[in-house]
Design an enzyme around this catalytic site. Structure first.
Site, PDB file in Angstrom:
ATOM      1  N   ASP A 199       0.910  -1.137   0.000  1.00 18.88           N
ATOM      2  CA  ASP A 199       0.000   0.000   0.000  1.00 18.88           C
ATOM      3  C   ASP A 199       0.953   1.190   0.000  1.00 18.88           C
ATOM      4  OD1 ASP A 199      -1.446   2.268   0.837  1.00 18.88           O
ATOM      5  OD2 ASP A 199      -3.004   0.968   1.635  1.00 18.88           O
ATOM      6  N   HIS A 200       1.100   1.841  -1.158  1.00 16.10           N
ATOM      7  CA  HIS A 200       2.224   2.788  -1.266  1.00 16.10           C
ATOM      8  C   HIS A 200       2.085   3.967  -0.299  1.00 16.10           C
ATOM      9  CE1 HIS A 200      -0.293   5.208  -3.992  1.00 16.10           C
ATOM     10  NE2 HIS A 200       0.552   6.197  -3.775  1.00 16.10           N
ATOM     11  N   LYS A 204       4.976   6.627   2.356  1.00 21.24           N
ATOM     12  CA  LYS A 204       5.133   8.087   2.321  1.00 21.24           C
ATOM     13  C   LYS A 204       5.677   8.569   3.652  1.00 21.24           C
ATOM     14  CE  LYS A 204       1.278   8.968  -0.846  1.00 21.24           C
ATOM     15  NZ  LYS A 204       1.682   9.813  -1.956  1.00 21.24           N
ATOM     16  N   ASP A 257     -10.542   1.870  -5.042  1.00 25.43           N
ATOM     17  CA  ASP A 257      -9.252   2.419  -5.470  1.00 25.43           C
ATOM     18  C   ASP A 257      -8.502   3.095  -4.317  1.00 25.43           C
ATOM     19  OD1 ASP A 257      -7.306   3.043  -7.448  1.00 25.43           O
ATOM     20  OD2 ASP A 257      -8.054   5.093  -7.542  1.00 25.43           O
ATOM     21  N   HIS A 262      -5.627   2.867   1.038  1.00 24.17           N
ATOM     22  CA  HIS A 262      -4.904   4.024   1.569  1.00 24.17           C
ATOM     23  C   HIS A 262      -5.650   4.716   2.715  1.00 24.17           C
ATOM     24  CE1 HIS A 262      -2.827   3.207  -2.036  1.00 24.17           C
ATOM     25  NE2 HIS A 262      -3.449   4.037  -2.835  1.00 24.17           N
TER      26      HIS A 262
HETATM   27  C1  BG6 Z   1      -3.339   4.891  -6.389  1.00 23.66           C
HETATM   28  C2  BG6 Z   1      -4.673   4.975  -7.082  1.00 23.66           C
HETATM   29  O1  BG6 Z   1      -3.286   3.785  -5.536  1.00 23.66           O
HETATM   30  O2  BG6 Z   1      -3.135   6.065  -5.634  1.00 23.66           O
HETATM   31  C3  BG6 Z   1      -4.761   6.217  -7.955  1.00 23.66           C
HETATM   32  O3  BG6 Z   1      -4.864   3.819  -7.878  1.00 23.66           O
HETATM   33  C4  BG6 Z   1      -4.424   7.451  -7.156  1.00 23.66           C
HETATM   34  O4  BG6 Z   1      -6.050   6.342  -8.533  1.00 23.66           O
HETATM   35  C5  BG6 Z   1      -3.108   7.247  -6.414  1.00 23.66           C
HETATM   36  O5  BG6 Z   1      -4.326   8.552  -8.056  1.00 23.66           O
HETATM   37  C6  BG6 Z   1      -2.837   8.398  -5.475  1.00 23.66           C
HETATM   38  O6  BG6 Z   1      -1.548   8.260  -4.996  1.00 23.66           O
HETATM   39  P1  BG6 Z   1      -0.678   9.518  -4.618  1.00 23.66           P
HETATM   40  O7  BG6 Z   1       0.601   8.943  -4.120  1.00 23.66           O
HETATM   41  O8  BG6 Z   1      -0.546  10.323  -5.876  1.00 23.66           O
HETATM   42  O9  BG6 Z   1      -1.471  10.226  -3.586  1.00 23.66           O
END
Ligand code: BG6
Length: 510
Positions: A199-200, A204, A257, A262
């Protein structure tokens, strides 16, 4: 100058200290895809630039099209030059690319895995030692089970004398049932300790800072509960539309999504109890407890506590932009939501009765990801009626992007003879305090996966607990045949969003 002296002068150096990473071969499935080009390869370059990759590091790209190693290397170079957060240094780039190989083929083809095995073994033979192996699944989700099973069948899930790990990208299933099935499939082949579900957001800096903020400062924790906190609002607003991702997005929608992963993670960071220690399982145990304390909505509660909507045409960045249904690749009758908002409650001693509002959407007024914690009003106002007009409850706003920082809203006296109050803000800004560019989330996460540290990855029970919360909302929406609310592109979102707010509460402006 000694290392200590450098640290004293520049506190940044402490954070930049590199943790040792054992020699590793990284295999990216879906090596020519968007994520690999935009995020993974640039992250690897930046790690190389900072000397954070292991001394012996190899990268193997696996993707469908036939191409020579050389051609794949050129593609990597082009992607890094285009998407890296820093301009690549030619020497560092050349050294990184020397260690890149390409294996072509479809993911269900046995030959691919035989070829991969040979390639990996050759690296080991060259250094006369078994290298750790990290398989990164950056493909369409339909291939996750295919690749995992094939790795198992070909004995690539273990490696005598070295660690084998697998990173699974999002989305991890599209429902609770699918997530369970995928967990079973993955855990048939790998042990949980080998699995890194990405979960990126967890990579952060500012999300990690939430933990520092809560658990490194004594002053907030006594207030951090239902006695003092009135409500929590978590917003992930984007000004962009769906771009070229119609195929993926129209099947996903805003809830799957961003909220399922997130935003629920952000909620966990706000609501969790202090972990006994910051080890992977202690932290994840606490997050799972939060998720389990959220009662899934009943079908009757969904209309009262959840809102979805779709963007119509409007303006963004000074330009006219099309509505969702006019975007390329979107069916004209699509009911996929591009905006979702939920009111959730965490039913435990700390949080009972405090609403947690979550909202996310594409094509909103601006990009902002923030957590706003509003305290209860002061119990009594002794100022004159006029003097009290500007008294607002204290609010703590943690901004994750852009302009990362923390801001505390206080009431202050307006200078002059009369006692008049107005809100002022006490600000901490990441950029000005640390004068540094934060590493990209993927840099941190790739390093952690290579080191086997799963703290910032989602555990099997955690991902299922997240789906348990989202499933009933998705089902209720799927059964709902009423027209989807619309909002103008570039606006604050649908007016219907206010219907889920408790009396007297309202959304912060985006
Ligand atoms: C991704 C989603 O996981 O996160 C995208 O699939 C979204 O739709 C993105 O734009 C947002 O990530 P960040 O790091 O730009 O906030």
């Amino acid at each position: 100058m000694s290392a200590v002296a450098v640290e004293e002068e520049n506190p940044l150096v402490a954070g930049l200290e590199r943790l040792p990473v054992s020699p590793t071969t990284l295999v990216i499935f879906g090596a020519t895809g968007d994520l690999a080009r935009r995020k993974l390869l640039p992250a690897l370059y930046n790690l190389a630039h900072e000397g954070a990759l292991p001394e012996r590091f190899h990268l193997v790209g696996v993707a469908r099209r036939e191409k020579a190693h050389e051609d794949y290397r050129s593609e990597c170079e082009e992607a890094i030059k285009r998407f890296s957060r820093r301009t690549p240094d030619p020497d560092v780039l050349t050294r990184l690319l020397e260690h890149v190989r390409y294996v072509p083929g479809t993911f269900d083809d046995k030959l691919v895995y035989a070829h991969l095995q040979k390639t990996l073994d050759a690296f080991d033979e060259h250094v006369e030692a078994p290298l750790h192996r990290l398989f990164y699944l950056s493909t369409a989700p339909a291939f996750f089970p295919v690749i995992v099973s094939a790795l198992g069948e070909h004995g690539l899930c273990r490696h005598e004398g070295a660690e084998v790990r697998v990173v699974v990208e999002k989305p991890f299933g599209t429902s609770l049932n699918e997530a369970r099935a995928l967990n079973r499939c993955v855990l048939d082949v790998f042990d949980e300790s080998q699995v890194f579900r990405i979960d990126h957001y967890l990579g952060k800096e500012t999300v990690q800072n939430l933990m520092a903020f809560r658990f490194a400062n004594g002053m907030f924790e006594p207030l951090w509960n239902r006695n003092y906190i009135d409500q929590v609002q978590i917003t992930a607003a984007e000004d962009i539309g769906i771009g070229t991702r119609a195929g993926y997005y129209d099947h996903a929608g805003a809830l799957r999504d961003l909220i399922q992963n997130h935003m629920l993670q952000l909620l966990c960071h706000v609501a969790m109890e202090p972990p006994v220690s910051f080890t992977a399982d202690e932290v994840r145990n606490e997050k799972v407890k939060v998720l389990q304390a959220i009662d899934p909505l009943t079908p009757e509660q969904v209309p009262e506590m959840a809102v979805r909507a779709q963007y119509g045409p409007g303006h963004s960045g000074g330009e006219d932009v099309p509505g969702y249904l006019q975007e390329e690749g979107i069916p004209r009758d699509s009911k996929t939501e591009t905006y979702a908002a939920l009111r959730l409650e965490v039913d435990n001693w700390r949080w009972a009765g405090v609403p947690f509002y979550l909202r996310t959407g594409k094509r909103l007024a601006r990009q902002v990801t923030e957590i706003a914690v509003t305290l209860k009003p002061v119990p009594h106002l002794a100022f004159s009626e006029e003097g009290s007009l500007g008294v607002l409850p204290n609010q703590l706003i943690m901004t994750l992007q852009p302009n990362e920082g923390v801001s505390l809203r206080l009431g202050a006296k307006i200078p002059g003879t009369r006692m008049m109050i107005r809100p002022v803000h006490m600000e901490f800004l990441y950029g000005t305090s640390f004068l540094s560019q934060s590493p990209e989330a993927y840099e941190r996460l790739i390093t952690d996966a290579m080191r086997g540290d799963a703290t910032l990855f989602t555990r099997d029970d955690e991902v299922e607990a997240q789906w348990r919360i989202c499933d009933p909302v998705l089902s209720a929406w799927a059964d709902d045949s009423t027209a989807l609310p619309q909002y103008e592109a570039g606006s604050q979102g649908p007016v219907e969003a206010s219907e889920i707010m408790r009396d007297g509460q309202s959304w912060r402006a985006i």
